[in-house]
Design an enzyme around this catalytic site. Structure first.
Site, short mmCIF file in Angstrom:
data_model
loop_
_atom_site.label_atom_id
_atom_site.label_comp_id
_atom_site.label_asym_id
_atom_site.label_seq_id
_atom_site.Cartn_x
_atom_site.Cartn_y
_atom_site.Cartn_z
CB SER A 164 -0.95 0.00 1.19
OG SER A 164 -1.97 -0.92 0.96
CE LYS A 194 -3.92 0.84 -1.17
NZ LYS A 194 -4.43 0.16 0.02
CE1 TYR A 217 -4.67 -1.12 -4.33
CE2 TYR A 217 -5.24 -3.45 -4.32
CZ TYR A 217 -4.91 -2.29 -3.64
OH TYR A 217 -4.82 -2.31 -2.26
CE1 TYR A 277 -4.80 1.46 4.57
CE2 TYR A 277 -3.32 0.23 5.99
CZ TYR A 277 -3.70 0.66 4.73
OH TYR A 277 -2.96 0.30 3.65
CB VAL A 290 0.00 -5.93 4.21
CG1 VAL A 290 -1.27 -5.41 4.83
CG2 VAL A 290 -0.15 -6.13 2.72
N1 GLN Z 1 -2.40 -5.89 -1.49
C1 GLN Z 1 -3.02 -5.49 -0.27
C2 GLN Z 1 -4.50 -5.39 -0.48
O1 GLN Z 1 -4.89 -4.81 -1.44
C3 GLN Z 1 -2.49 -4.15 0.17
C4 GLN Z 1 -3.03 -3.73 1.48
C5 GLN Z 1 -2.02 -3.01 2.33
O2 GLN Z 1 -0.83 -2.98 2.07
N2 GLN Z 1 -2.50 -2.50 3.43
O3 GLN Z 1 -5.30 -5.86 0.29
#
Ligand code: GLN
Length: 310
Positions: A67, A70, A194, A246, A264
């Site tokens: 993420s 992003k 994505y 988050y 993650v």
């Molecule tokens: N690939 C993970 C997802 O889309 C990314 C989420 C994350 O890094 N928090 O669920």
């Protein structure tokens, strides 16, 4: 207390102080490529606006940026669309998990912010409007290569494929967006881009270097290239501060006091405005899906440097 000028001593101190915590947290196990990462891995890198760098630990080892991507797709989409992007995605903390579906339905397909999955899917869709799937993936990878000054950055196809095999929630989010008319490209195309952006592999050095424009009002202070405007850079930092972790963004702001974005894969990119860009990596996650030891390391770093913005 170490002097902020003595960066090698500071990163060595943070690395040392984290030793007894290594291995804590739970490594993401929804795909095999992440589940097999050693939870004791740790790295920290700092790049300052005046061009100094310092690292400790496994700063040369690439990991899945997940993420953290992003932040970079948000920059690209803001550059392309400007403020019009905010009609498709808000900039409010969600107070919900990163892949929550309930809120998206209640709020009629407008995601709370671009750093949760729903918002990132809308951002990726905005990027897709300018080209096909492969071109969009190429442009995201090229953007990161340019920012990091490193053409060797690649996408881990195994991760991208397993994200696709297990991405039922992301598929649901994309379908909800589409149902509310907040997705223009086909759901499968948006998901494909994505999953590939999440699967980019970078190390802490490359990521800290790539984020440096956010510490310097949108201009890379080393190459002097403009990446985005000061106005947009301020917006991105604000969204990172309020939404980058988050439903634990408030806690991260209290403990660390820097705009940050977690993934993650266990990475966190943090920005010390006008000072430095920092990346930490420790794969064990806390209950909110953010790197447990990574957050602790950044807390220690801002205690040692006084870099908290508060
Ligand atoms: N690939 C993970 C997802 O889309 C990314 C989420 C994350 O890094 N928090 O669920």
């Amino acid at each position: 207390m170490s002097q902020p000028e003595d960066l090698p001593a500071i990163v060595a101190q943070v690395h040392h102080d984290m030793q007894r915590h290594l291995g804590r947290g739970k490594v993401a196990d929804y795909i095999p490529a992440l589940a097999r990462i050693d939870p004791r891995n740790f790295a920290i890198s700092i790049v300052t606006c005046d061009g100094r760098t310092a690292s400790a630990g496994l700063a040369h080892v690439p990991f899945s940026i997940q993420s953290i991507s992003k932040v970079f797709t948000l920059t690209m989409a803001l550059n392309r669309l400007g403020g019009a992007l905010w009609s498709r995605v808000w900039r409010e903390p969600s107070g919900s998990r990163f892949n929550s579906i309930v809120q998206l339905e209640q709020e009629k397909g407008i995601p709370r912010n671009p750093l949760i999955n729903a918002g990132a899917l809308a951002v990726t869709d905005a990027l897709l409007a300018a080209g096909d799937v492969d071109k969009t993936i190429d442009s995201i990878r090229a953007f990161l290569r340019r920012l990091a000054g490193d053409p060797s950055i690649v996408i881990d196809e195994e991760v991208a494929e397993s994200e696709a095999d297990t991405g039922f929630r992301n598929a649901s989010l994309a379908n909800f967006l589409r149902a509310f008319d907040n997705l223009q490209s086909p759901v499968e195309d948006v998901l494909r881009v994505y999953f590939h952006q999440c699967a980019i592999r970078m190390n802490t050095r490359q990521l800290a270097r790539a984020g440096l424009y956010l510490a310097n009002r949108g201009v890379d202070p080393i190459s002097l290239g403009r990446v985005t405007t000061p106005f947009k850079s301020r917006r991105i930092n604000a969204v990172m501060m309020t939404c980058g972790h988050y439903d634990a963004s408030g806690d991260f702001a209290c403990r660390v006091g820097l705009p940050g974005k977690s993934g993650v894969g266990g990475g966190i990119l943090a920005i010390a405005p006008r000072k430095a860009s920092i990346c930490v990596w420790s794969p064990g996650l806390n209950a909110w899906g953010n790197s447990l030891v990574g957050s602790m390391a950044l807390q220690r770093l801002t205690a040692l440097t006084g870099w908290s913005v508060f």
